[in-house]
Design an enzyme around this catalytic site. Structure first.
Site, PDB file in Angstrom:
ATOM      1  N   HIS A 465       0.833  -1.206   0.000  1.00 46.92           N
ATOM      2  CA  HIS A 465       0.000   0.000   0.000  1.00 46.92           C
ATOM      3  C   HIS A 465       0.869   1.257   0.000  1.00 46.92           C
ATOM      4  O   HIS A 465       0.695   2.151  -0.845  1.00 46.92           O
ATOM      5  CB  HIS A 465      -0.905  -0.016   1.239  1.00 46.92           C
ATOM      6  CG  HIS A 465      -1.781   1.180   1.390  1.00 46.92           C
ATOM      7  ND1 HIS A 465      -3.124   1.159   1.108  1.00 46.92           N
ATOM      8  CD2 HIS A 465      -1.516   2.455   1.797  1.00 46.92           C
ATOM      9  CE1 HIS A 465      -3.656   2.357   1.333  1.00 46.92           C
ATOM     10  NE2 HIS A 465      -2.685   3.167   1.758  1.00 46.92           N
ATOM     11  N   GLU A 466       1.801   1.318   0.931  1.00 41.43           N
ATOM     12  CA  GLU A 466       2.657   2.512   1.016  1.00 41.43           C
ATOM     13  C   GLU A 466       3.566   2.625  -0.200  1.00 41.43           C
ATOM     14  O   GLU A 466       3.892   3.744  -0.633  1.00 41.43           O
ATOM     15  CB  GLU A 466       3.466   2.494   2.316  1.00 41.43           C
ATOM     16  CG  GLU A 466       2.630   2.474   3.589  1.00 41.43           C
ATOM     17  CD  GLU A 466       1.604   3.593   3.664  1.00 41.43           C
ATOM     18  OE1 GLU A 466       1.816   4.666   3.041  1.00 41.43           O
ATOM     19  OE2 GLU A 466       0.569   3.401   4.334  1.00 41.43           O
ATOM     20  N   HIS A 469       1.714   4.545  -2.807  1.00 40.26           N
ATOM     21  CA  HIS A 469       1.840   5.987  -2.607  1.00 40.26           C
ATOM     22  C   HIS A 469       3.198   6.478  -3.113  1.00 40.26           C
ATOM     23  O   HIS A 469       3.302   7.526  -3.765  1.00 40.26           O
ATOM     24  CB  HIS A 469       1.722   6.332  -1.120  1.00 40.26           C
ATOM     25  CG  HIS A 469       0.333   6.374  -0.594  1.00 40.26           C
ATOM     26  ND1 HIS A 469      -0.680   7.071  -1.213  1.00 40.26           N
ATOM     27  CD2 HIS A 469      -0.221   5.817   0.519  1.00 40.26           C
ATOM     28  CE1 HIS A 469      -1.798   6.945  -0.509  1.00 40.26           C
ATOM     29  NE2 HIS A 469      -1.546   6.194   0.547  1.00 40.26           N
ATOM     30  N   HIS A 472       3.364   6.791  -6.784  1.00 40.31           N
ATOM     31  CA  HIS A 472       2.621   7.969  -7.238  1.00 40.31           C
ATOM     32  C   HIS A 472       3.530   9.198  -7.214  1.00 40.31           C
ATOM     33  O   HIS A 472       3.525  10.014  -8.144  1.00 40.31           O
ATOM     34  CB  HIS A 472       1.415   8.170  -6.327  1.00 40.31           C
ATOM     35  CG  HIS A 472       0.349   9.051  -6.901  1.00 40.31           C
ATOM     36  ND1 HIS A 472      -0.785   9.390  -6.203  1.00 40.31           N
ATOM     37  CD2 HIS A 472       0.230   9.678  -8.097  1.00 40.31           C
ATOM     38  CE1 HIS A 472      -1.554  10.168  -6.942  1.00 40.31           C
ATOM     39  NE2 HIS A 472      -0.955  10.365  -8.099  1.00 40.31           N
TER      40      HIS A 472
END
Length: 673
Positions: A465-466, A469, A472
């Site tokens: 998940h991180e 980020h 991105h």
């Protein structure tokens, strides 16, 4: 210190952590504030204002300030010390004053307004127009149009809020650290897996205690609640976890009330009915009514399935385990793990041996390579702020992409949870378009004397998940820093992170890194099948929990005038008819709800569920065309990851998917329809 940061001699101008003196932070911030003020005055006095000497100049005015405060607050969250703790309230107040001096400057706003009005007849590039629009709206939304008396009130509110948020964080960290449970009788630990006992024994050694020590940090607390068969000990840990920061020396009870009232006063002063209306105007959802409607559509199926799941669990306890208890909150995790084992012959400890942290890190990075062509090189010539931190440089098609830091273990001077942050934003710095320096911060179990850090499956998902980020931010190809990377609407920002979690359920993906830490055997097909079969285990309960958090957040930030804002009362009202288990006196999660009171998610926690709809629909494209299909990955990279906040996210998503997202995609994936 400013000179150190702006003129680093390390590769890629990496932050010189080895030369940072925390006691000089406040002085460096004062210097940066003065530089920013001087630049603002120059903009205010422009005789021929245009986009470049007003809007772009304002974008660059706080370059040094952004650099030093970003470093300061990142260390405050991940590696604080007495100097930083003592300075944070003063620094926050100075920054609030500076922000208001900027936003509320009539001379500056008149320049911006002039450029904004003239721009209708100018041929600006799309990103220039976006920056102009965002700048103008930022000023008008935050008080530029207020009269002098209202501006004074706004300053007072912002100053007070700036001191409350760090105080909330400090209280929560201290309340978390002050509690520990020490056990010296090994017979009480017979139900705990060896890996959990080893970690607790190491914690005891570090604290110079005898026996085994358990804390409220997630790597200790979560497995304790899953496996400890001593009900009174579970209750003791649960009560400690769910009452921390509610009372005593580190209470956040009053702070929650103060912050909610101040936020609402601020919104009212700016012409908005509530803080939620103010926040959501700049979100995909647009309004509280739209968010309530969205949550209402999730609430009914989530509640229905959650009630069935609780009934199933209670029946399992009574008929299979032959225990005559009524399930309480401190029982749920323990008996759920037993039921999961009963239904799927699977629990966390079956999976842990296949997830040694170093291999999972390699696997995560390999996904970046296979999907987006990113090459990661581990560096030893770039300094770090703590010996635990790993650092990589990234390249794509032989071009430098950025720096990635990984800070993965808990410490007593580190905030709990997991997050991604930047040490340097991607974008124009006045001379060139720079690349980002990104950090992933987590709190995973430490290696023991006998074993590497072995992650639970949920921890694997957290790292993916991180990493989403981080991708991105690292993939950003924007011109202006304020529009780059994760500077997007907050109910869109979780799409790149949440979509990455989907790969963790796929055998093709797991085979890249899920190898037994002793034998290097790949995770067996049978285990993956069990994992996939169990992926919607208690999905209703999990969905309801997120809906509950979202509703509590919204309740804090809507229609406050007639409400009792004590945190216990807020949750009682917000969760009326939504509680599955009896509420327990003396507990509360708002006082530890750092996303909302110290993390920027106020009136925005719903965005996790909002983005789940997007990620469920988006991942379907990969399932249809191939997990690592280069065409699909390129579409996602080109239209989502690299675009930052330059365009409307709804337009970007449609460009990637070829259509609007299917609103039922999430319910289908979760098995709730």
């Amino acid at each position: 210190m400013l000179n150190l940061l702006m003129n680093s001699s390390f590769p890629y101008q990496a932050t010189p952590f080895d030369q940072i003196q925390p006691e000089l932070f406040e002085k460096a911030i004062d210097q940066a504030l003065e530089i920013s003020r001087e630049r603002r005055l120059k903009i205010e006095n422009q005789t021929q204002p245009d986009f470049k000497n007003v809007i772009e100049a304002l974008e660059l005015a706080s370059l040094e300030l952004d650099q030093v405060t970003t470093l300061f607050f990142n260390l405050y969250q991940a590696c604080t010390n007495d100097f930083i703790d003592q300075a944070v309230a003063s620094v926050s107040e100075k920054l609030s004053t500076h922000s208001n001096d900027t936003i509320l400057s009539e001379k500056l706003f008149s320049q911006i307004k002039l450029v904004f009005e003239k721009s209708k007849n100018q041929n600006l590039k799309p990103e220039e127009r976006k920056l102009l629009d965002e700048t103008y709206q930022s000023f008008t939304r935050n008080g530029a149009l207020l009269n002098d008396q209202a501006k004074i009130k706004l300053r007072e509110i912002d100053t007070e809020l700036s001191s409350l948020s760090p105080k909330y964080s400090q209280n929560l960290l201290k309340a978390t650290n002050i509690f520990f449970l020490n056990i010296t009788d090994e017979r009480q630990l017979k139900s705990l897996p060896e890996s959990v006992k080893e970690a607790a024994q190491q914690e005891a050694r570090e604290r110079k205690q005898q026996g085994w020590t358990f804390t409220l940090q997630a790597p200790s607390y979560i497995p304790f609640m899953k496996y400890m068969d001593q009900r009174e000990l579970r209750k003791k840990m649960w009560m400690a976890y769910n009452s921390k920061a509610l009372s005593g020396d580190f209470s956040n009870r009053e702070i929650c009330q103060q912050m909610a009232r101040l936020r609402n006063k601020r919104a009212s002063l700016l012409g908005y009915p509530t803080h939620a209306h103010f926040v959501l105007e700049k979100r995909m959802a647009k309004s509280p009514e739209q968010v309530f409607s969205f949550l209402e559509k999730l609430k009914a199926p989530s509640l229905t399935y959650a009630k069935k799941e609780l009934a199933e669990l209670q029946d399992f306890v009574k008929t299979v385990l032959k225990e005559s208890i009524e399930i309480q909150a401190w029982d749920f995790s323990f008996y759920s793990e037993k039921l999961k084992k009963h239904l799927y012959d699977l629990n966390d400890e079956d999976l842990r041996p296949y997830f040694p942290l170093p291999q999972v890190v390699d696997g995560v990075l390999l996904h970046g390579q296979k999907l987006y062509g990113l090459e990661f090189k581990k560096r030893t010539d770039i300094p770090v702020y703590h010996p635990d931190v790993l650092v990589y440089s990234l390249h794509r098609k032989e071009e430098y992409v950025g720096i990635l830091y990984l800070d993965l273990y808990p410490r007593d001077n580190k905030k709990s949870g997991a997050w991604m942050t930047n040490f340097k934003e991607q974008g124009f710095d006045g001379q060139s378009v720079g690349r980002p320096h990104v950090s992933i911060v987590c709190n995973f179990s430490k290696p023991t004397q006998d074993k590497p850090s072995l992650l639970t499956f949920n921890e694997v998902q957290t790292l993916f998940h991180e990493f989403g980020h981080a991708l991105h931010s690292l993939s950003s190809h924007c011109y202006y820093r304020s529009l780059s990377g994760t500077n997007v609407l907050w109910d869109f920002v979780e799409l790149p992170s949440q979509i990455m979690e989907n790969w963790t359920y796929e055998k093709e993906s797991l085979d890249l890194f899920a190898h037994h830490y002793k034998t290097q055997e790949k995770i067996p097909d049978t285990l993956v099948e069990k994992l996939r079969s169990s992926m919607n285990f208690q999905a209703g309960y999990g969905s309801l929990r997120q809906v509950q958090f979202s509703l509590v957040d919204l309740y804090w930030h809507t229609e406050l005038d007639h409400k009792d804002l004590d945190p216990v009362q807020v949750e009682k009202e917000a969760l009326k008819n939504l509680l599955l288990l009896p509420s327990i006196e003396g507990t509360n999660f708002s006082v530890g709800f750092s996303h909302v009171f110290a993390g920027g998610y106020s009136a925005g926690y719903y965005s996790y569920k909002w983005a789940e709809v997007l990620d469920a629909d988006a991942f379907q494209a990969f399932l249809e065309e191939g997990l690592f299909n280069p065409t699909v990955a390129s579409r996602f990279y080109d239209n989502i990851l690299s675009k930052g906040g330059v365009e409307d996210p709804a337009v970007l998503y449609k460009r990637f998917r070829g259509r609007d997202p299917d609103p039922k995609a999430l319910l289908r994936r979760s098995g709730l329809v």
